[in-house]
Design a protein around this motif. Structure first.
Motif, PDB file in Angstrom:
ATOM      1  N   THR A 101      28.994  71.567  35.573  1.00 31.98           N
ATOM      2  CA  THR A 101      30.348  71.004  35.485  1.00 31.98           C
ATOM      3  C   THR A 101      30.527  69.888  36.504  1.00 31.98           C
ATOM      4  OG1 THR A 101      31.241  73.139  34.757  1.00 31.98           O
ATOM      5  CG2 THR A 101      32.814  71.532  35.613  1.00 31.98           C
ATOM      6  N   THR A 102      30.059  70.124  37.722  1.00 32.59           N
ATOM      7  CA  THR A 102      30.146  69.116  38.775  1.00 32.59           C
ATOM      8  C   THR A 102      29.385  67.858  38.396  1.00 32.59           C
ATOM      9  OG1 THR A 102      30.342  70.835  40.470  1.00 32.59           O
ATOM     10  CG2 THR A 102      29.663  68.647  41.211  1.00 32.59           C
ATOM     11  N   ALA A 103      28.186  68.036  37.842  1.00 32.04           N
ATOM     12  CA  ALA A 103      27.381  66.881  37.426  1.00 32.04           C
ATOM     13  C   ALA A 103      28.105  66.071  36.363  1.00 32.04           C
ATOM     14  CB  ALA A 103      26.018  67.348  36.905  1.00 32.04           C
ATOM     15  N   ASN A 104      28.774  66.744  35.425  1.00 33.76           N
ATOM     16  CA  ASN A 104      29.552  66.060  34.390  1.00 33.76           C
ATOM     17  C   ASN A 104      30.692  65.256  34.993  1.00 33.76           C
ATOM     18  OD1 ASN A 104      29.525  66.787  31.127  1.00 33.76           O
ATOM     19  ND2 ASN A 104      28.194  68.074  32.367  1.00 33.76           N
ATOM     20  N   ILE A 105      31.370  65.850  35.959  1.00 34.62           N
ATOM     21  CA  ILE A 105      32.510  65.181  36.591  1.00 34.62           C
ATOM     22  C   ILE A 105      32.039  63.958  37.370  1.00 34.62           C
ATOM     23  CG2 ILE A 105      34.308  65.421  38.351  1.00 34.62           C
ATOM     24  CD1 ILE A 105      34.486  68.412  37.474  1.00 34.62           C
ATOM     25  N   ILE A 106      30.944  64.093  38.103  1.00 33.80           N
ATOM     26  CA  ILE A 106      30.408  62.956  38.853  1.00 33.80           C
ATOM     27  C   ILE A 106      30.025  61.828  37.903  1.00 33.80           C
ATOM     28  CG2 ILE A 106      28.495  62.185  40.318  1.00 33.80           C
ATOM     29  CD1 ILE A 106      28.565  64.933  41.656  1.00 33.80           C
ATOM     30  N   GLN A 107      29.455  62.194  36.766  1.00 35.52           N
ATOM     31  CA  GLN A 107      29.091  61.200  35.767  1.00 35.52           C
ATOM     32  C   GLN A 107      30.336  60.452  35.284  1.00 35.52           C
ATOM     33  OE1 GLN A 107      27.215  62.843  32.198  1.00 35.52           O
ATOM     34  NE2 GLN A 107      25.620  61.307  32.356  1.00 35.52           N
ATOM     35  N   MET A 108      31.410  61.183  35.014  1.00 36.06           N
ATOM     36  CA  MET A 108      32.677  60.565  34.601  1.00 36.06           C
ATOM     37  C   MET A 108      33.211  59.652  35.702  1.00 36.06           C
ATOM     38  SD  MET A 108      34.786  63.737  32.921  1.00 36.06           S
ATOM     39  CE  MET A 108      34.208  64.633  31.472  1.00 36.06           C
ATOM     40  N   ASP A 120      27.502  59.804  56.521  1.00 36.12           N
ATOM     41  CA  ASP A 120      27.499  60.598  55.299  1.00 36.12           C
ATOM     42  C   ASP A 120      27.820  62.061  55.604  1.00 36.12           C
ATOM     43  OD1 ASP A 120      26.775  60.915  52.369  1.00 36.12           O
ATOM     44  OD2 ASP A 120      25.320  62.274  53.277  1.00 36.12           O
ATOM     45  N   TYR A 121      27.273  62.561  56.708  1.00 35.75           N
ATOM     46  CA  TYR A 121      27.518  63.947  57.105  1.00 35.75           C
ATOM     47  C   TYR A 121      29.005  64.177  57.380  1.00 35.75           C
ATOM     48  CZ  TYR A 121      27.720  68.076  60.117  1.00 35.75           C
ATOM     49  OH  TYR A 121      28.058  69.275  60.665  1.00 35.75           O
ATOM     50  N   PHE A 122      29.610  63.291  58.155  1.00 35.62           N
ATOM     51  CA  PHE A 122      31.019  63.459  58.500  1.00 35.62           C
ATOM     52  C   PHE A 122      31.930  63.251  57.290  1.00 35.62           C
ATOM     53  CE2 PHE A 122      29.242  62.567  62.759  1.00 35.62           C
ATOM     54  CZ  PHE A 122      29.710  63.697  63.404  1.00 35.62           C
ATOM     55  N   ASN A 123      31.535  62.362  56.381  1.00 37.49           N
ATOM     56  CA  ASN A 123      32.301  62.186  55.150  1.00 37.49           C
ATOM     57  C   ASN A 123      32.290  63.469  54.325  1.00 37.49           C
ATOM     58  OD1 ASN A 123      32.992  59.556  55.701  1.00 37.49           O
ATOM     59  ND2 ASN A 123      31.304  58.658  54.537  1.00 37.49           N
ATOM     60  N   ARG A 124      31.137  64.147  54.333  1.00 41.42           N
ATOM     61  CA  ARG A 124      31.025  65.393  53.580  1.00 41.42           C
ATOM     62  C   ARG A 124      31.889  66.481  54.217  1.00 41.42           C
ATOM     63  NH1 ARG A 124      25.149  67.293  51.698  1.00 41.42           N
ATOM     64  NH2 ARG A 124      25.226  65.118  51.060  1.00 41.42           N
ATOM     65  N   VAL A 125      31.886  66.559  55.526  1.00 42.43           N
ATOM     66  CA  VAL A 125      32.729  67.539  56.223  1.00 42.43           C
ATOM     67  C   VAL A 125      34.205  67.265  55.923  1.00 42.43           C
ATOM     68  CG1 VAL A 125      33.522  68.322  58.492  1.00 42.43           C
ATOM     69  CG2 VAL A 125      31.083  67.990  58.074  1.00 42.43           C
ATOM     70  N   GLU A 126      34.566  65.997  55.942  1.00 40.30           N
ATOM     71  CA  GLU A 126      35.949  65.624  55.641  1.00 40.30           C
ATOM     72  C   GLU A 126      36.317  66.002  54.208  1.00 40.30           C
ATOM     73  OE1 GLU A 126      38.742  61.596  55.354  1.00 40.30           O
ATOM     74  OE2 GLU A 126      36.781  61.498  56.326  1.00 40.30           O
ATOM     75  N   ALA A 127      35.362  65.810  53.281  1.00 38.12           N
ATOM     76  CA  ALA A 127      35.609  66.158  51.880  1.00 38.12           C
ATOM     77  C   ALA A 127      35.812  67.664  51.715  1.00 38.12           C
ATOM     78  CB  ALA A 127      34.443  65.686  51.013  1.00 38.12           C
ATOM     79  N   ILE A 128      35.040  68.452  52.450  1.00 37.82           N
ATOM     80  CA  ILE A 128      35.178  69.907  52.385  1.00 37.82           C
ATOM     81  C   ILE A 128      36.534  70.343  52.947  1.00 37.82           C
ATOM     82  CG2 ILE A 128      34.305  72.090  53.332  1.00 37.82           C
ATOM     83  CD1 ILE A 128      31.480  70.862  53.142  1.00 37.82           C
ATOM     84  N   ASN A 129      36.942  69.747  54.046  1.00 32.56           N
ATOM     85  CA  ASN A 129      38.268  70.059  54.613  1.00 32.56           C
ATOM     86  C   ASN A 129      39.375  69.679  53.640  1.00 32.56           C
ATOM     87  OD1 ASN A 129      37.302  71.105  57.035  1.00 32.56           O
ATOM     88  ND2 ASN A 129      37.268  69.099  58.039  1.00 32.56           N
ATOM     89  N   PHE A 130      39.193  68.552  52.977  1.00 31.45           N
ATOM     90  CA  PHE A 130      40.185  68.093  51.998  1.00 31.45           C
ATOM     91  C   PHE A 130      40.289  69.102  50.859  1.00 31.45           C
ATOM     92  CE2 PHE A 130      41.750  65.768  48.333  1.00 31.45           C
ATOM     93  CZ  PHE A 130      42.741  64.952  48.867  1.00 31.45           C
ATOM     94  N   TYR A 154      32.114  72.420  45.270  1.00 30.08           N
ATOM     95  CA  TYR A 154      30.803  71.834  44.995  1.00 30.08           C
ATOM     96  C   TYR A 154      30.901  70.313  45.002  1.00 30.08           C
ATOM     97  CZ  TYR A 154      25.980  72.459  43.572  1.00 30.08           C
ATOM     98  OH  TYR A 154      24.617  72.480  43.565  1.00 30.08           O
ATOM     99  N   LEU A 155      31.996  69.789  44.481  1.00 30.98           N
ATOM    100  CA  LEU A 155      32.235  68.341  44.541  1.00 30.98           C
ATOM    101  C   LEU A 155      32.330  67.887  45.990  1.00 30.98           C
ATOM    102  CD1 LEU A 155      34.818  67.940  41.646  1.00 30.98           C
ATOM    103  CD2 LEU A 155      32.668  66.674  41.809  1.00 30.98           C
ATOM    104  N   ALA A 156      33.011  68.687  46.805  1.00 24.94           N
ATOM    105  CA  ALA A 156      33.150  68.354  48.222  1.00 24.94           C
ATOM    106  C   ALA A 156      31.785  68.333  48.904  1.00 24.94           C
ATOM    107  CB  ALA A 156      34.072  69.362  48.909  1.00 24.94           C
ATOM    108  N   TYR A 157      30.937  69.288  48.555  1.00 25.87           N
ATOM    109  CA  TYR A 157      29.582  69.330  49.110  1.00 25.87           C
ATOM    110  C   TYR A 157      28.815  68.053  48.761  1.00 25.87           C
ATOM    111  CZ  TYR A 157      24.678  70.592  49.603  1.00 25.87           C
ATOM    112  OH  TYR A 157      23.350  70.590  49.928  1.00 25.87           O
ATOM    113  N   ARG A 158      29.130  67.489  47.617  1.00 30.28           N
ATOM    114  CA  ARG A 158      28.497  66.241  47.200  1.00 30.28           C
ATOM    115  C   ARG A 158      29.194  65.008  47.780  1.00 30.28           C
ATOM    116  NH1 ARG A 158      25.217  66.423  42.639  1.00 30.28           N
ATOM    117  NH2 ARG A 158      24.858  64.244  43.181  1.00 30.28           N
TER     118      ARG A 158
END
Length: 282
Positions: free
Chosen positions: A262-269, A123-133, A167-171
């Protein structure tokens, strides 16, 4: 207790806010156990009985374990009562969570591993990858592989696209954002995206003008331009709204929303879309 068995279950995280607290507490608690795999369902911004009923429908379909953070005692009572009727554990994020989980899964905790919730797991590495993305796909960069994104944000300049992407990347979500510029067509690939959830961000013209003026002042630019002209901004927002409508993209007005909301709304969608796709493939 049988500590060698593998445990797989659905975990429903219900919150009347962004679900950050319940998500953090849940992950820290789950990290205390070996051999546990969960499918996480996040339900943020649950503030009405109708929304709780929608959550309960999802819980009823998958079963599992429910954790919540809700201030309204009537909504809490409604959630807990229905979960009890379904025979599903439902506890507050501030309850004795680890103990309850241990009893429910018939599995001992591994307390001999201090700081376990911070270990460098997948999960940690996936989050790092998401932030880089998110960093490499900010403000319209690297559009050629937007299909690899989970979420793509589109909007006029200064509509919180970049902070929301981060913020989405952090999640843990691979987010990209593409700016709309008057008179400049969006990259053709944006209109053809199949995998990512594309979300349009809009804002009140008056608020946007003020944000842009503050931005120009921060870089010592005081000249009046179309960038801050109220009539031009109004037209710009009308044009980008037409693009959203033409492509049938969901739209979020960020005027009175924090980045977290806003992030919470997007995650919900995103979760709703994912569920509908999975259900349709069966």
């Amino acid at each position: 207790m049988n500590d060698s068995k593998e445990i797989n279950f659905h975990l429903h995280l219900v919150s009347d806010s962004t679900a950050e607290t319940v998500s953090s507490v849940a992950r820290a608690s789950i990290a205390q156990f070996d051999g546990v795999e969960i499918e996480e369902h996040t339900w943020p911004l649950v503030r009405t009985k109708a929304q709780v009923d929608k959550v309960l429908k999802g819980i009823r379909e998958t079963g599992g374990f429910v954790m919540y953070t809700m201030a309204d005692k009537h909504l809490r009572k409604h959630l807990k009562k229905n979960c009890e009727e379904m025979g599903i554990p439902c506890i507050s994020a501030i309850a004795r969570m680890i103990t309850v989980l241990s009893e429910w899964m018939d599995k001992k905790t591994t307390f001999h591993k201090p700081g376990r919730q911070h270990e460098l797991d997948e999960d940690y590495f996936n989050r790092v990858e998401a932030i880089n993305f998110a960093l490499t796909h900010d403000d319209g960069q690297s559009v050629w592989d937007l299909e690899e994104a989970d979420v793509v944000l589109v909007g006029a300049s200064r509509t919180s696209k970049s902070p929301t992407s981060m913020y989405l990347a952090y999640r843990g979500f691979r987010a990209a954002n593409v700016p709309y510029v008057t008179g400049v067509p969006l990259p053709d690939i944006v209109h053809k995206l199949k995998n990512p959830l594309v979300v349009g961000l809009t804002i009140s013209p008056d608020v946007l003008v003020q944000i842009r003026k503050n931005r120009l002042l921060s870089i010592n630019e005081q000249k009046s331009t179309d960038y801050t002209d109220i009539e031009r901004v109004k037209e710009e927002l009308v044009q980008v709204r037409r693009v959203f409508t033409k492509n049938r993209w969901p739209v979020i007005d960020v005027t009175r929303r924090s980045v977290e909301e806003t992030t919470a709304n997007i995650i919900q969608m995103f979760e709703k879309r994912k569920y509908q796709r999975e259900k349709g493939s069966k």
